[in-house]
Design an enzyme around this catalytic site. Structure first.
Site, PDB file in Angstrom:
ATOM      1  N   VAL A 218       0.835  -1.208   0.000  1.00 48.39           N
ATOM      2  CA  VAL A 218       0.000   0.000   0.000  1.00 48.39           C
ATOM      3  C   VAL A 218       0.865   1.251   0.000  1.00 48.39           C
ATOM      4  O   VAL A 218       0.628   2.191  -0.757  1.00 48.39           O
ATOM      5  CB  VAL A 218      -0.952   0.004   1.206  1.00 48.39           C
ATOM      6  CG1 VAL A 218      -1.688   1.337   1.323  1.00 48.39           C
ATOM      7  CG2 VAL A 218      -1.951  -1.132   1.093  1.00 48.39           C
TER       8      VAL A 218
ATOM      9  N   LYS B 224      15.478  -3.176   2.044  1.00 52.79           N
ATOM     10  CA  LYS B 224      14.394  -2.795   1.131  1.00 52.79           C
ATOM     11  C   LYS B 224      14.612  -1.385   0.584  1.00 52.79           C
ATOM     12  O   LYS B 224      14.428  -1.133  -0.604  1.00 52.79           O
ATOM     13  CB  LYS B 224      13.049  -2.879   1.849  1.00 52.79           C
ATOM     14  CG  LYS B 224      11.848  -2.561   0.962  1.00 52.79           C
ATOM     15  CD  LYS B 224      10.557  -2.488   1.757  1.00 52.79           C
ATOM     16  CE  LYS B 224      10.120  -3.832   2.264  1.00 52.79           C
ATOM     17  NZ  LYS B 224       8.790  -3.761   2.926  1.00 52.79           N
TER      18      LYS B 224
ATOM     19  N   THR C 253      -4.973  -0.421   6.996  1.00 55.01           N
ATOM     20  CA  THR C 253      -6.295  -0.931   7.353  1.00 55.01           C
ATOM     21  C   THR C 253      -6.354  -1.095   8.863  1.00 55.01           C
ATOM     22  O   THR C 253      -5.656  -1.935   9.435  1.00 55.01           O
ATOM     23  CB  THR C 253      -6.556  -2.270   6.653  1.00 55.01           C
ATOM     24  OG1 THR C 253      -6.537  -2.067   5.246  1.00 55.01           O
ATOM     25  CG2 THR C 253      -7.918  -2.828   7.051  1.00 55.01           C
TER      26      THR C 253
ATOM     27  N   GLU D 295      -7.462   2.532   2.098  1.00 54.59           N
ATOM     28  CA  GLU D 295      -7.108   2.150   0.725  1.00 54.59           C
ATOM     29  C   GLU D 295      -8.060   1.070   0.226  1.00 54.59           C
ATOM     30  O   GLU D 295      -8.560   0.256   0.999  1.00 54.59           O
ATOM     31  CB  GLU D 295      -5.655   1.682   0.656  1.00 54.59           C
ATOM     32  CG  GLU D 295      -5.290   0.525   1.590  1.00 54.59           C
ATOM     33  CD  GLU D 295      -5.586  -0.841   1.009  1.00 54.59           C
ATOM     34  OE1 GLU D 295      -5.789  -0.930  -0.217  1.00 54.59           O
ATOM     35  OE2 GLU D 295      -5.617  -1.809   1.780  1.00 54.59           O
TER      36      GLU D 295
ATOM     37  N   LEU E 100      -7.108  -0.859  -2.758  1.00 56.32           N
ATOM     38  CA  LEU E 100      -6.255  -1.319  -3.853  1.00 56.32           C
ATOM     39  C   LEU E 100      -6.314  -2.835  -3.958  1.00 56.32           C
ATOM     40  O   LEU E 100      -6.084  -3.545  -2.980  1.00 56.32           O
ATOM     41  CB  LEU E 100      -4.806  -0.881  -3.621  1.00 56.32           C
ATOM     42  CG  LEU E 100      -4.564   0.608  -3.369  1.00 56.32           C
ATOM     43  CD1 LEU E 100      -3.074   0.867  -3.146  1.00 56.32           C
ATOM     44  CD2 LEU E 100      -5.083   1.449  -4.533  1.00 56.32           C
TER      45      LEU E 100
ATOM     46  N   CYS F 242      -5.729  -9.188   2.942  1.00 53.97           N
ATOM     47  CA  CYS F 242      -6.818  -8.343   3.442  1.00 53.97           C
ATOM     48  C   CYS F 242      -8.008  -9.121   3.982  1.00 53.97           C
ATOM     49  O   CYS F 242      -8.332  -9.019   5.167  1.00 53.97           O
ATOM     50  CB  CYS F 242      -7.282  -7.398   2.332  1.00 53.97           C
ATOM     51  SG  CYS F 242      -6.030  -6.181   1.850  1.00 53.97           S
TER      52      CYS F 242
ATOM     53  N   LYS G 153      -7.605 -11.432   7.420  1.00 51.26           N
ATOM     54  CA  LYS G 153      -7.369 -10.722   8.683  1.00 51.26           C
ATOM     55  C   LYS G 153      -8.439  -9.669   8.957  1.00 51.26           C
ATOM     56  O   LYS G 153      -8.782  -9.413  10.119  1.00 51.26           O
ATOM     57  CB  LYS G 153      -5.976 -10.088   8.702  1.00 51.26           C
ATOM     58  CG  LYS G 153      -5.776  -8.878   7.815  1.00 51.26           C
ATOM     59  CD  LYS G 153      -4.370  -8.325   7.968  1.00 51.26           C
ATOM     60  CE  LYS G 153      -4.163  -7.067   7.123  1.00 51.26           C
ATOM     61  NZ  LYS G 153      -4.970  -5.920   7.580  1.00 51.26           N
TER      62      LYS G 153
END
Length: 431
Positions: free
Chosen positions: A12, A36, A122, A151, A153, A260, A263
């Site tokens: 996200v 990262k 979220t 979001e 997405l 998503c 959970k």
């Protein structure tokens, strides 16, 4: 042009950052994972999402998108701090908000003036209030207004979903801050719903729970269809033609997974329990989805003389859906583990998700393509509906197999065609 600090370079956060940068904003992404961040500085995206690598490279090259591990490099001078960190499943199904709280603390420590903090992660209702309290207690010198901007997405189409959204939801206690966040989306000419912060937080959970419920509903109908000799896929099509119902998320198959739905449905159920309400429908949605995965095992046993011991089974697809490498809560993981526990040898092929899967399931044998996977196999299971699986040379696949058994967990083939080619074929809800 606005200056935006995005906290979290996950799915996200990175997608939102790249898209906001593409709209002309100055965006800095903060992530505590140094490896990262170093990858992103080289324009290497650490996960698969169509079009995102190109978007990151273009905006990073233009100077509109930068990456750092330091809040002090990103927060001072920013107008917005967008929190997009992970909220995994915690104890009892509740959302684990520790990363959100840690981000709020770090933002407060680094802020040098007024700031609008946007919750993009979220999170359950009342989280915005927690973030506001953290910010106020940590830094009383500068004011931070907290706004919820959930979001929506979808993995595999995230850029399209950001740039051409069905709606943008923004909620907060301070109307001026809400309207300021809304202005970030002016270039998109999208429907914008402005509301209070608790309602905005609830919209996200309610949306995901409803979509999960649609899938679980049609899969329960499919189980009934198998018992009365009806075609569940056609039943779903007939339902979807009703404008009151619509066709989306009525796909008969082996259920939902990903980062998503699992959970979020559990977190919403846990939230309801915390407020002394028993959400019976939400629990049923979860239970039906869990049971649906094991239907594949039952069909395999039926087609392989009642036993999986010593059988070789190939899984076509590991990601929870096509056009992503995400294996979180993927049906493939449960199916593979149950097969191996029953004594079967498991092979797998996925166009994008094999590297990560090797770490989770090292006992599985990974093959270079579908035909290599089929070689000598007793059965092949369609787990993920990648387009390349729809276009396989089926006679070639059959010739390679030891026994021509196909369990189509996504109903991508037509039963009459498959049986006409000589396969022992089982779909979902349409035997």
């Amino acid at each position: 042009m606005s200056k935006i600090a995005v906290i979290g370079a996950g799915y996200v956060g990175l997608t939102s950052a790249a898209c906001f940068a593409d709209l002309g904003n100055d965006v800095v992404v903060v992530d505590i994972d140094r490896e990262k961040v170093n990858q992103l500085k080289q324009h290497k995206v650490p996960f698969y999402e169509p079009g995102l690598s190109e978007l990151v490279k273009r905006n990073a090259s233009s100077g509109r998108l930068r990456f750092t591990t330091s809040y002090e490099d990103a927060i001072p001078g920013a107008e917005y701090a967008l929190i997009a960190v992970s909220t995994p499943e915690g104890e009892g199904g509740e959302a684990d908000l520790s990363a959100v709280e840690a981000a709020a603390n770090s933002i407060a420590d680094a802020m040098d003036g007024p700031l609008v903090v946007i919750n993009k992660s979220t999170v359950p209702p009342l989280t915005g209030d927690m973030v506001s309290t953290v910010m106020r207690q940590r830094n009383s010198k500068h004011q931070a207004q907290v706004v919820s901007n959930p979001e929506f997405l979808r993995e595999g189409s995230a850029i399209q979903d950001f740039m051409k959204p069905d709606r943008v939801v923004i909620g907060g206690h301070d109307r001026e801050a809400v309207e300021k966040v809304a202005r970030l989306y002016d270039p998109l000419d999208a429907p914008i719903l402005l509301t209070d912060i608790h309602t905005a937080e609830m919209v996200k959970y309610a949306s995901n729970a409803f979509l999960a419920a649609r899938i679980s509903f049609i899969n329960e109908i499919a189980r009934i269809c198998e018992r009365v000799d009806a075609d569940g896929k056609t039943v779903a099509e007939g339902m979807g033609l009703d404008r009151r119902i619509g066709s989306t998320y009525l796909d008969v198959g082996i259920g939902w997974g990903g980062s998503c739905f699992p959970k979020d449905v559990k977190a919403l159920a846990a939230l309801a329990k915390r407020f002394d309400y028993h959400p019976e429908l939400l629990h049923a949605v979860i239970d039906i989805n869990r049971d649906q995965r094991m239907l594949v095992i039952d069909k395999l046993k039926e087609c392989l003389d009642g036993s999986l011991e010593g059988r070789t089974v190939g899984l076509l697809g590991l990601a929870f859906k096509p056009n992503t490498d995400d294996r979180r809560e993927a049906p493939s993981l449960d199916i593979a583990r149950v097969l191996m526990a029953a004594g079967a040898s498991v092979r797998a092929y996925d166009p994008a998700a094999m590297d990560g899967a090797r770490l989770r399931l090292p006992e599985v044998e990974y093959r270079r393509d579908a035909y290599d996977l089929a070689g000598g196999a007793d059965a092949v299971v369609i787990v993920t509906e990648w387009n390349e699986f729809r276009l396989l040379d089926l006679p070639r696949l059959k010739k390679a197999m030891g026994r021509p058994v196909i369990i189509d967990g996504r109903n991508i083939y037509e039963p009459e065609v498959m049986r006409g080619l000589g396969f022992t074929y089982r779909g979902i809800g349409r035997d």
